[in-house]
Design an enzyme around this catalytic site. Structure first.
Site, mmCIF file in Angstrom:
data_model
loop_
_atom_site.group_PDB
_atom_site.id
_atom_site.type_symbol
_atom_site.label_atom_id
_atom_site.label_comp_id
_atom_site.label_asym_id
_atom_site.label_seq_id
_atom_site.Cartn_x
_atom_site.Cartn_y
_atom_site.Cartn_z
ATOM 1 N N HIS A 159 -20.708 20.308 -38.980
ATOM 2 C CA HIS A 159 -20.972 19.877 -40.360
ATOM 3 C C HIS A 159 -19.686 19.365 -41.012
ATOM 4 O O HIS A 159 -19.660 18.271 -41.589
ATOM 5 C CB HIS A 159 -21.559 21.054 -41.150
ATOM 6 C CG HIS A 159 -21.829 20.765 -42.600
ATOM 7 N ND1 HIS A 159 -23.086 20.494 -43.081
ATOM 8 C CD2 HIS A 159 -20.985 20.702 -43.670
ATOM 9 C CE1 HIS A 159 -23.009 20.284 -44.383
ATOM 10 N NE2 HIS A 159 -21.745 20.414 -44.780
ATOM 11 N N GLU A 160 -18.620 20.135 -40.917
ATOM 12 C CA GLU A 160 -17.369 19.717 -41.572
ATOM 13 C C GLU A 160 -16.790 18.477 -40.901
ATOM 14 O O GLU A 160 -16.272 17.585 -41.581
ATOM 15 C CB GLU A 160 -16.348 20.856 -41.570
ATOM 16 C CG GLU A 160 -16.787 22.097 -42.354
ATOM 17 C CD GLU A 160 -17.223 21.819 -43.784
ATOM 18 O OE1 GLU A 160 -16.740 20.838 -44.383
ATOM 19 O OE2 GLU A 160 -18.074 22.572 -44.300
ATOM 20 N N HIS A 163 -18.443 15.275 -42.122
ATOM 21 C CA HIS A 163 -17.918 14.770 -43.397
ATOM 22 C C HIS A 163 -16.739 13.831 -43.146
ATOM 23 O O HIS A 163 -16.581 12.827 -43.830
ATOM 24 C CB HIS A 163 -17.425 15.923 -44.273
ATOM 25 C CG HIS A 163 -18.509 16.639 -45.030
ATOM 26 N ND1 HIS A 163 -19.492 16.002 -45.731
ATOM 27 C CD2 HIS A 163 -18.729 17.960 -45.218
ATOM 28 C CE1 HIS A 163 -20.274 16.896 -46.305
ATOM 29 N NE2 HIS A 163 -19.836 18.103 -46.001
ATOM 30 N N HIS A 185 -23.952 15.016 -48.093
ATOM 31 C CA HIS A 185 -25.057 15.966 -47.939
ATOM 32 C C HIS A 185 -26.386 15.233 -48.040
ATOM 33 O O HIS A 185 -26.564 14.368 -48.891
ATOM 34 C CB HIS A 185 -24.954 17.073 -48.987
ATOM 35 C CG HIS A 185 -23.790 17.967 -48.727
ATOM 36 N ND1 HIS A 185 -22.876 18.296 -49.675
ATOM 37 C CD2 HIS A 185 -23.388 18.578 -47.586
ATOM 38 C CE1 HIS A 185 -21.950 19.088 -49.144
ATOM 39 N NE2 HIS A 185 -22.238 19.264 -47.868
HETATM 40 ZN ZN LIG Z 1 -20.816 19.888 -46.506
#
Ligand SMILES: [Zn+2]
Length: 452
Positions: A159-160, A163, A185
């Site tokens: 997830h990170e 980004h 998101h």
């Molecule tokens: Zn996030």
């Protein structure tokens, strides 16, 4: 044993009071808040200071910066343990493979070289967060913060890192806006109101900004459809002020907020952003360890453990649904580092979860390193994982369906005997971190553990 419990509970109660967390259930909503970093937007995203005052919607969406040739140089904080450094790198390898097309690489993470002007820097710190996109101008390193006690689950690392794959738009060498790719998101998409309802009445007042949506000028969705299963989607209860949902899917029976793996749409969006068919080198074959000539593999050692799930067993929630599951938690240590296999034997449909260092039944994705439902045949879990002799693991044996009871045994096979240490704990202390009772290092669980 009882005496130790009292001491631990007393210490824990003291710690909780000092940090402002009463021990009752009322704390639950507070625990859902991220670390109080005012620069964090949507819980875990940071933006370059120049972006903060930019009005939205002035986008020129086609003038952008992405990582050149899909190559993301990285630098990992050397203070992480070797196991954690390995988990980060293995997660990068996994992402490369997921996004590759016919084994041709699309994005590639590699250690920073001295000639790299831009790179990501993965550091231990408060919470789990990331700058969005490649940083430019005065900042050459792009910080990804992975707290060593709360972010070390593969899905949270993915997830990170996603980004960081986004892009920042430039006009005359000035940053003018930022774009959504798959890597903002998911619930910020322009079309989100057709798919979810944001329940503002349940959101902590000062966190409402985290639920903004962005328009089409600002965000590029690549015409993909809204994806409940995106690893970039928030869960139902994020930033709740009252333990009630803050995001409600308009479709029935969907799960949001998964942090297990990239969805097929997440993968597609990375490929589209990086125009993947146009670049790349062929990935090497996956290494399969084979014995060197002249050596013989040590014969595997079998160990076992058995217990039963009963109506007196501990229970927890999974997957954001209200159903409860009985579970058994056992501490595992191995004297020799190597690959171990844990196979369940029972007459019920079992599900196994393997955690590193700590297990908190209220934050079940923290420290999760492996899980399995049915690889052991006959609805039994089979978990294979490299275990390090210096680390304590927690194996959770539970069931695929809620409210299921039954006896089970675990057969462990590996290069050495596995030590199973039963965790005896009464259900009233359910939410304590089990490893506290067995490890000499007294680690304070990070109650602010971000799960976004
Ligand atoms: Zn996030």
């Amino acid at each position: 044993m009882i005496g130790y419990y009292s001491i631990y509970v007393a210490i824990i109660a003291l710690v909780l009071q000092i940090s402002g967390f009463p021990t009752g259930n009322k704390t639950y909503s507070k625990l859902k808040r991220p670390i109080g970093n005012p620069q964090l937007i949507e819980g875990d995203m940071l933006f370059h200071p120049a972006l903060q005052s930019v009005p939205r919607g002035v986008a020129v969406r086609d003038t952008g910066v992405i990582w050149t040739n899909g190559i993301i140089p990285y630098q990992i904080d050397p203070n992480y343990t070797p196991e954690r450094q390995a988990l980060i790198v293995n997660t990068m390898r996994k992402m490369e493979r997921l996004v590759a097309i016919n084994n041709v690489v699309c994005i590639q993470f590699r250690p920073k070289q001295s000639s790299d002007r831009y790179f990501i820097e993965i550091v231990d710190g408060l919470g789990c967060s990331s700058y969005v996109g490649q940083s430019i101008h005065e900042m050459s390193s792009h910080i990804v913060t992975l707290n060593s006690s709360s972010c070390f689950m593969e899905g949270m690392i993915i997830h990170e890192l996603l980004h960081t794959l986004g892009r920042i738009l430039l006009l005359n060498n000035m940053i003018i806006t930022r774009a959504l790719l798959g890597f903002y998101h998911e619930q910020s998409r322009p079309d989100r109101d057709n798919y979810i309802r944001v329940l503002y009445g349940n959101i902590l007042t000062d966190e409402q900004r985290n639920f903004e949506k962005y328009d089409n000028k600002f965000l590029n969705t690549f015409n993909t459809s809204y994806d409940y299963s995106s690893i970039m989607h928030y869960g139902r209860y994020v930033f709740s002020s009252n333990d009630l949902p803050t995001i409600e899917p308009l479709q029935a029976n969907v799960i949001i907020g998964q942090r297990n793996n990239m969805s097929s749409t997440d993968i597609l969006e990375v490929r589209l952003l990086y125009n993947c068919s146009a670049i790349g080198v062929t990935l090497p074959e996956i290494n399969i360890t084979t014995a060197r000539p002249g050596t013989t593999l040590p014969s595997p050692v079998v160990s076992s453990y058995s217990n039963a799930l009963t109506r007196h067993s501990l229970m927890y929630n999974r997957d954001d649904v209200m159903n409860k599951y009985y579970y058994d938690a056992v501490n595992i240590n191995v004297p020799v580092t190597g690959t171990y296999h844990f196979k369940c034997i029972s007459n019920i449909d079992t599900f196994g979860y393997l955690y590193m260092n700590e297990f908190d039944p209220e934050y079940i994705s923290n420290n999760l390193i492996n899980k399995n439902d049915d690889d052991g045949k006959n609805a039994q879990f089979l978990i294979s994982h490299t275990l390090y002799s210096s680390v304590t693991y927690i194996l959770i044996s539970t069931t695929s369906n809620p409210y299921t009871t039954g006896s089970f045994a675990i057969e462990a096979v590996g290069p050495a005997a596995v030590n199973f240490n039963t965790i005896r704990i009464s259900s009233s202390y359910n939410r304590l971190v089990y490893s506290w009772l067995f490890t000499t290092t007294f680690v304070l669980i990070n109650f602010n553990a971000a799960r976004w």
